[in-house]
Design an enzyme around this catalytic site. Structure first.
Site, PDB file in Angstrom:
ATOM      1  N   GLY A 255       0.905  -1.074   0.064  1.00  0.00           N
ATOM      2  CA  GLY A 255       0.045   0.009  -0.173  1.00  0.00           C
ATOM      3  C   GLY A 255       0.712   1.277   0.060  1.00  0.00           C
ATOM      4  O   GLY A 255       0.741   2.346  -0.717  1.00  0.00           O
ATOM      5  N   GLU A 290       1.465   5.722   7.540  1.00  0.00           N
ATOM      6  CA  GLU A 290       2.992   5.818   6.908  1.00  0.00           C
ATOM      7  C   GLU A 290       3.591   6.980   7.739  1.00  0.00           C
ATOM      8  O   GLU A 290       4.933   6.843   8.221  1.00  0.00           O
ATOM      9  CB  GLU A 290       3.072   6.034   5.527  1.00  0.00           C
ATOM     10  CG  GLU A 290       2.348   5.044   4.734  1.00  0.00           C
ATOM     11  CD  GLU A 290       3.152   3.875   4.970  1.00  0.00           C
ATOM     12  OE1 GLU A 290       4.195   3.399   5.234  1.00  0.00           O
ATOM     13  OE2 GLU A 290       2.315   2.601   4.933  1.00  0.00           O
TER      14      GLU A 290
END
Length: 820
Positions: A255, A290
């Site tokens: 991802g 992230e």
């Protein structure tokens, strides 16, 4: 090439300390290779020997302290370094190969405009594919990059990118980095910039996606800024890596990847067509995930891969909190219906493993454990821990952990110590039961006269004494909630007073723990029909997940599960739940968990429900869009699909965009075999996404020629990108084409083993799992799968995919034998 052993990493870390790494890349050539020169200065134990990691196409030269090294000694991606001095300078000059599998330095030529785009993916052991390094997480280094590239390109990396001449850039990260999150992004990217709280921000996409970026940038920047504010507040430590770039790149396997200062994402997150709020919420979760890694993994890095959960579980948990508490995207429903289901499947497979302390004898085995357990289970367990510790102790411990180990490496014990100093007690017992054992407990709550008995059954293969902090809810015969009671469940059985007579009692009604949930002797037949009347989102998610788990464990007949789902989802308010449950109904209940002879009738039932939801949806709404997509995928009516493709009889305010068009073309060509539809759609939409759609559509064509060509692509070396291979794999064993694909079942198991000769890592395992013949769910296929697993020479990523695929197949076969 051998994977780095933990013992080898420990030995090398005892001998070597890296001072600086200078990488010089020339990206101006027109061929399939580029020149890479790496100079590493490092201290060493005098007289000792070690090795450096280098996985280039050709080693052009190497010197250690000015002395030439024998190029013939370079084998299996390693170059021996004999007779180290106290201070050393190593120079490696190599010819490196651009990759097409999303690892190393990946090159993509955009079919929309024929422009070339590069990005580097160094995780888990791919960094040596584009520069020489000591490739292990605990040998951090400062870096300088000097890049030569076409003058009109954008060049980004882990630090500020300075143009130092015509077609020349220098990137100097401000902090030491582990090799696995070193990156480079280069090409004629389209960019938008902003800043927040003193942090320069950038978003970058291929030029052909510039218009889509313009439409999505405001939301991406908003989530980014809100996440920074949230993490700064709760962690008490500022983001330490300077600029913050987010590059949405082509052909990306994962991802996203948490490269400090320059995060890379798959570019499908830049929606080129209509997207629902839940899809933007998923993107928001990835952005926050992230960013959380800037602290968990980048600021403080695990010493070895067995502590991978210190990265992923924390980022998963904190991203859901950050989005829920600071953005427009509350994500706990998404976590329950998507992430926990993913993790639950992984935790019940033969490949299950503890969240922490997996050993990870080598880097490759760590990559195999990069799954729903490391993410979803770990996050669910942390949610339990926070309930036990409280936010104050939880975040105080994290602040101390970040401060003490900043820019260095740490282990699980270091975090436990930080929490203990912050006031936590008895964490050793908690860790032993929750983090260092595998599998799920089963919790069953049954009302009995004046009390509720909650039984806890640990997994037989890995018993553990876990305490669950949950809430128990009682429902009446309409699904209305009568009471909700907090309870700590421990031991074999916990008993609490029954606050009021209840028709059904739901344990873990708030979806707060990690367990399989059951409802007593009458089970799903009592609770299933109540779903439309259950007001609480989390409670519905718990019931839905129990239904799916019951099917996969051959406890609930697929036909009964299908009926429950199709009767309840029209009243489900969350589009992401509707989408996920109807996808489960079509791909599993009308697929492997269904005899081939009645798959079409079950698929028609899914289609009818999708049409019912579609007809009842508001014009132009997210719900309408989600229902239309499912209606297309489940339709067996070519004329209906032709009408929709021609924009006839479309739902009000719904117009075709490139993605909806490809959905229609793919389904229609699957039903009719008209390959010309695919060619025509490609002429109208020559984008990279379109080529991926076309690859899957061609693999799904109901012709012998199409299947032969697709199988050749899957099982033989080619220049095709990883995305093309994955799309072909997804389209090959179509559940409605079991007769056509039957001859390929034997061939899959006979030939998949040899794909390890030309694929590695992520691409090898992913292609094998996506092309696994789940649709051929019978005892003969299961026997072939089990026989293949007896091969002792299977590459690790391939073995893991075959183990997981065989387990899913076995579950389907068991269900079919029991329920028909």
């Amino acid at each position: 090439m051998p994977s780095l052993l933990r013992s080898e990493a420990q030995t090398r870390a005892d001998l070597v300390s890296v001072d600086h790494t200078h990488v010089v890349l020339d990206l101006t050539g027109a061929g399939d290779h580029f020149r890479s020169t790496t100079t590493i200065t490092f201290s060493g134990r005098p007289g000792s020997s070690t090795f450096v990691d280098f996985k280039g196409a050709e080693l052009l030269g190497a010197t250690l302290n000015g002395s030439e090294l024998d190029p013939d000694s370079w084998t299996d991606g390693r170059l021996p370094l004999p007779k180290l001095a106290a201070q050393n300078t190593l120079v490696l000059v190599g010819l490196m190969a651009y990759s097409s599998d999303g690892e190393g330095l990946h090159r993509h030529v955009d079919p929309a405009d024929h422009q070339t785009y590069l990005y580097a993916m160094s995780f888990l052991d791919a960094a040596p594919r584009w520069f020489g390094c000591f490739d292990q997480p605990d040998l951090k280094s400062s870096y300088t990059f000097d890049i030569t590239a076409p003058a009109d390109w954008t060049v980004l990396g882990n630090g500020p990118s300075e143009r130092v001449g015509e077609g020349r850039w220098r990137i100097t990260p401000s902090r030491p980095l582990s090799s696995y999150y070193v990156t480079l992004v280069a090409g004629p990217y389209a960019s938008l910039y902003d800043q927040h709280d003193g942090i320069p921000l950038g978003i970058h996409v291929r030029a052909s996606l510039a218009e889509s970026l313009a439409a999505e940038a405001a939301d991406i920047f908003h989530v980014t800024k809100a996440s920074f504010d949230y993490f700064h507040r709760v962690f008490g430590v500022r983001y330490p890596f300077g600029e913050y770039h987010q590059a949405f790149v082509p052909d990306f396997n994962a991802g996203a990847m948490e490269n400090p200062g320059c995060v890379t994402f798959r570019d499908s997150y830049i929606f080129r067509a209509a997207a629902t709020t839940s899809e933007r919420g998923t993107r928001a979760g990835t952005i926050a995930h992230e960013m959380a890694h800037m602290w968990f993994g980048d600021l403080v890095t695990m010493r070895w891969w067995d502590d991978l959960w210190l990265n992923e579980s924390f980022a998963e948990y904190m991203s859901h909190r950050a989005c829920t508490e600071s953005t427009d995207y509350p994500l706990w429903v998404e976590f329950g219906i998507l992430r926990k289901d993913w993790g639950s499947v992984a935790d019940q497979a033969p490949s299950t493993h503890p969240v922490a302390g997996n050993g990870s004898a080598d880097a490759q085995s760590a990559l195999n454990d990069f799954d729903g357990i490391s993410y979803a289970k770990g996050a669910a367990v942390l949610r339990q821990l926070v309930g036990y510790l409280g936010d104050e102790t939880f975040f105080a411990g994290l602040n101390a952990y970040f401060t003490e180990h900043a820019f260095g490496n740490a282990e699980f014990a270091d975090l436990i110590s930080a929490w203990t100093r912050a006031g936590a007690r008895d964490l050793g017992r908690w860790a032993a039961s929750w983090l260092q054992t595998a599998g799920l407990d089963t919790l069953t709550a049954v009302p009995d006269l004046q009390q509720i008995r909650i039984a806890r059954v640990p997994p037989r293969q890995a018993p553990a004494d876990r305490t669950h902090a949950i809430s128990v809810a009682g429902l009446d015969s309409t699904g209305a909630e009568l009471f909700r009671t907090p309870v700590l469940v421990s031991g074999a059985e916990t008993t609490i007073a029954l606050p009021a007579p209840a028709y059904v009692v739901v344990p873990d009604a708030g979806d707060e723990t990690w367990a399989k949930i059951r409802f007593g002797a009458e089970g799903w037949s009592r609770v299933g029909p109540l779903l439309p009347g259950i007001a609480d989102d989390a409670t519905r998610v718990v019931v839905y997940n129990s239904i799916r788990d019951g099917v996969r464990n051959a406890e609930l007949a697929p036909a009964e599960a299908l009926q429950i789902i199709l009767e309840s989802v029209p009243s489900e308010p969350h589009d992401i739940v509707v989408r996920d449950l109807l996808t489960f109904a079509q791909t599993e209940l009308a697929g492997p968990y269904c005899p081939p002879a009645i798959r079409a009738s079950r698929r028609r039932a899914v289609h009818q429900t999708a049409r019912e939801i579609l007809d009842g949806s508001g014009p132009g709404s997210d719900r309408q869009l989600a229902a239309f997509r499912i209606a297309v995928r489940s339709s067996d009516d070519p004329q209906l699909l032709r009408d929709w493709l021609a924009s006839r009889q479309l739902p009000p305010k719904l117009s075709l965009d490139p993605e909806l068009t490809w959905s229609l073309v793919s389904r229609l060509s699957l039903l009719t075999g008209e390959e010309a539809l695919i060619d025509e759609a490609l002429r109208a939409d020559p984008s990279a996404a379109a080529h991926t759609h076309a690859a899957r559509a061609r693999a799904s064509l109901p012709t012998e020629q199409a299947k032969a060509a697709a199988f050749e692509l899957l099982m033989r070396p080619s220049e095709a990108s990883a995305y093309t291979v994955y799309a072909t794999a997804r389209g090959f064993f179509e559940p409605s084409q079991s007769d056509l694909t039957a001859p390929y079942v034997d061939r899959y198991f006979a030939e998949i083993v040899d794909t390890a000769k030309f694929r590695t890592g992520w691409a090898l395992g992913r292609a094998a799992l996506l092309s696994f013949p789940f649709s051929a769910a019978d005892e003969s296929t299961l026997k072939l799968a089990e026989e293949t697993l007896r091969n002792d020479d299977l590459a690790a990523p391939l073995r893991r995919s075959l183990v997981d695929g065989t387990d899913e197949l076995r579950r389907a076969v068991t269900s079919l034998l029991k329920f028909g």
